[in-house]
Design an enzyme around this catalytic site. Structure first.
Site, PDB file in Angstrom:
ATOM      1  N   ASP A 135       2.836  -9.359  -7.737  1.00  0.00           N
ATOM      2  CA  ASP A 135       4.011  -9.447  -6.430  1.00  0.00           C
ATOM      3  C   ASP A 135       4.320 -10.609  -7.394  1.00  0.00           C
ATOM      4  O   ASP A 135       4.089 -11.997  -6.709  1.00  0.00           O
ATOM      5  CB  ASP A 135       2.528  -9.625  -5.629  1.00  0.00           C
ATOM      6  CG  ASP A 135       4.228  -9.801  -4.219  1.00  0.00           C
ATOM      7  OD1 ASP A 135       4.912 -10.417  -4.189  1.00  0.00           O
ATOM      8  OD2 ASP A 135       3.461  -9.656  -3.137  1.00  0.00           O
ATOM      9  N   ASP A 186      -4.305  -5.339  -6.074  1.00  0.00           N
ATOM     10  CA  ASP A 186      -2.890  -5.653  -5.144  1.00  0.00           C
ATOM     11  C   ASP A 186      -2.234  -6.978  -4.973  1.00  0.00           C
ATOM     12  O   ASP A 186      -3.311  -7.880  -4.927  1.00  0.00           O
ATOM     13  CB  ASP A 186      -3.875  -4.696  -4.042  1.00  0.00           C
ATOM     14  CG  ASP A 186      -2.710  -4.491  -2.828  1.00  0.00           C
ATOM     15  OD1 ASP A 186      -1.989  -4.180  -3.227  1.00  0.00           O
ATOM     16  OD2 ASP A 186      -3.574  -4.523  -1.334  1.00  0.00           O
ATOM     17  N   GLU A 219       7.122  -5.886  -7.546  1.00  0.00           N
ATOM     18  CA  GLU A 219       7.843  -6.316  -6.271  1.00  0.00           C
ATOM     19  C   GLU A 219       8.851  -6.418  -5.749  1.00  0.00           C
ATOM     20  O   GLU A 219       9.100  -7.837  -6.861  1.00  0.00           O
ATOM     21  CB  GLU A 219       6.724  -7.304  -5.205  1.00  0.00           C
ATOM     22  CG  GLU A 219       6.653  -6.595  -3.641  1.00  0.00           C
ATOM     23  CD  GLU A 219       6.044  -7.242  -3.173  1.00  0.00           C
ATOM     24  OE1 GLU A 219       4.916  -6.571  -2.827  1.00  0.00           O
ATOM     25  OE2 GLU A 219       6.730  -7.993  -1.439  1.00  0.00           O
ATOM     26  N   GLY A 264       1.483  -1.038   3.443  1.00  0.00           N
ATOM     27  CA  GLY A 264       1.831  -1.248   5.401  1.00  0.00           C
ATOM     28  C   GLY A 264       1.513   0.273   5.472  1.00  0.00           C
ATOM     29  O   GLY A 264       2.059   0.539   6.718  1.00  0.00           O
ATOM     30  N   GLY A 265       0.929   0.854   4.760  1.00  0.00           N
ATOM     31  CA  GLY A 265       0.787   2.350   4.988  1.00  0.00           C
ATOM     32  C   GLY A 265       0.245   2.856   6.448  1.00  0.00           C
ATOM     33  O   GLY A 265       0.006   4.060   7.131  1.00  0.00           O
ATOM     34  N   ASN A 287      -5.104   0.117   4.006  1.00  0.00           N
ATOM     35  CA  ASN A 287      -5.949  -0.753   3.888  1.00  0.00           C
ATOM     36  C   ASN A 287      -6.467  -0.846   5.052  1.00  0.00           C
ATOM     37  O   ASN A 287      -7.923  -0.469   5.240  1.00  0.00           O
ATOM     38  CB  ASN A 287      -5.545  -2.280   3.387  1.00  0.00           C
ATOM     39  CG  ASN A 287      -6.812  -3.398   3.280  1.00  0.00           C
ATOM     40  OD1 ASN A 287      -7.502  -3.063   3.152  1.00  0.00           O
ATOM     41  ND2 ASN A 287      -5.553  -4.674   2.710  1.00  0.00           N
ATOM     42  N   GLY A 332      -0.981  -4.778   7.585  1.00  0.00           N
ATOM     43  CA  GLY A 332      -1.710  -4.550   8.908  1.00  0.00           C
ATOM     44  C   GLY A 332      -0.864  -3.450   9.900  1.00  0.00           C
ATOM     45  O   GLY A 332      -0.526  -2.465   9.834  1.00  0.00           O
ATOM     46  N   ASN A 352       0.135   2.761   0.153  1.00  0.00           N
ATOM     47  CA  ASN A 352      -1.086   1.990   0.127  1.00  0.00           C
ATOM     48  C   ASN A 352      -1.728   1.971   1.299  1.00  0.00           C
ATOM     49  O   ASN A 352      -1.054   1.258   2.578  1.00  0.00           O
ATOM     50  CB  ASN A 352      -0.621   0.443  -0.499  1.00  0.00           C
ATOM     51  CG  ASN A 352      -0.389   0.206  -1.782  1.00  0.00           C
ATOM     52  OD1 ASN A 352      -0.256   1.507  -2.154  1.00  0.00           O
ATOM     53  ND2 ASN A 352      -0.415  -1.212  -1.789  1.00  0.00           N
TER      54      ASN A 352
END
Ligand code: 13P
Length: 287
Positions: free
Chosen positions: A105, A84, A135, A208-209, A231, A178, A229
């Site tokens: 990224d 990631d 990205e 940023g799910g 986290n 976050g 995604n």
């Protein structure tokens, strides 16, 4: 079954659902995500940030653990092990360590440099059968010390990167890593629609799910998002359940201090979060 993410994401994009990428931090996390995906017959992507890889002592340890766990737990659903937000060097380390997928990224580089490095890494990844994510337009918030401002991607730049042959593309659409602040403007569906229009059948990735409302998730999937995604949400669930266990004094009753007992409520909480997301993303029974 450890596989690249290419096929599962193609199928997801065609079938109008999304595969969850759940970031892992340790053995408990990995086990919880794998068991839930198997129970729900869902394909799954295990995300590993460079920081998490370092925490788990290195990408080699992570790859060995995931491969052995897939075998020992008899996991039959497709599983991709994915770097990631990888740096250029991190991508090569994961290719060498036996990951099945990487993300480069390059969003903080000028577009020409992002193109150049992505081109090289697409070649390196595909030669060994790995999938690769790129990205454009940085994702907001802070992750492992990398702070993004949450800018929206330029659809033409997205096309430029998509044309390099990447297997999935993360485009900034106002999403943030976050928790979302109270004054968050929401996802820019205008940007997403414009990107989707430019990149054809490319599976798009929504970072940023955590905390994105269900209706926005559904709309994003309808506009080409095939990977989401998550986290922070698993971390919050784990922390809350662990806190509850300790505050109830359960670690001081009998052998409640045994790590297998102490960490069990947190692991169950991760499972519940993963289950909820798989249902929302529509990937259950798609393995
Ligand atoms: P959250 O921590 O907001 O769920 O974002 C995860 C992510 O996008 C990992 O790349």
């Amino acid at each position: 079954m450890l596989v690249s993410a290419t096929e599962m994401l193609k199928k997801a994009r065609e079938g109008k659902y999304a595969v969850g990428q759940f970031n892992i931090n340790n053995l408990e996390w990995t086990k919880a995500v794998l068991l839930t995906a198997e129970e729900m017959r869902s394909p799954v992507i295990l995300g590993v940030s460079e920081g998490a890889g370092k925490y788990m002592t290195g990408f080699g340890t992570v790859a060995a653990m995931v491969k052995a766990m897939i075998e020992d737990l008899k996991i039959t659903v497709p599983v991709a092990l994915h770097l990631d937000h990888g740096s250029y060097e991190g991508c090569y380390k994961c290719i060498k360590a036996g990951f099945s997928s990487i993300m480069f990224d390059g969003s903080h580089y000028p577009i020409a440099e992002n193109v150049e490095k992505t081109t090289e890494l697409v070649h390196a990844a595909h030669q060994l059968g790995l999938s690769i994510e790129a990205e454009v337009g940085s994702i907001g918030g802070e992750e492992d010390g990398v702070v993004g401002m949450g800018e929206c991607a330029d659809p033409d730049e997205c096309k430029q990167i998509a044309d390099l042959g990447v297997d999935m593309l993360a485009a900034g659409i106002g999403n943030i890593h976050g928790k979302y602040p109270a004054n968050w403007a929401g996802l820019s569906f205008e940007t997403l629609a414009a990107v989707n229009e430019k990149v054809g059948e490319m599976p798009l990735v929504l970072h940023g799910g955590t905390g994105i409302p269900a209706d926005m998730i559904k709309k994003a999937i309808s506009l080409g998002v095939a990977k989401i995604n998550v986290n922070t949400e698993c971390q919050l669930s784990f922390a809350a359940a662990t806190r509850e266990y300790i505050e109830a004094g359960k670690d001081q009753q009998g052998k409640g201090f045994d790590p297998r007992k102490l960490l069990a409520p947190g692991a169950e909480a991760i499972k519940a979060t993963v289950r909820e997301k798989i249902e929302l993303f529509g990937s259950a029974n798609k393995a």
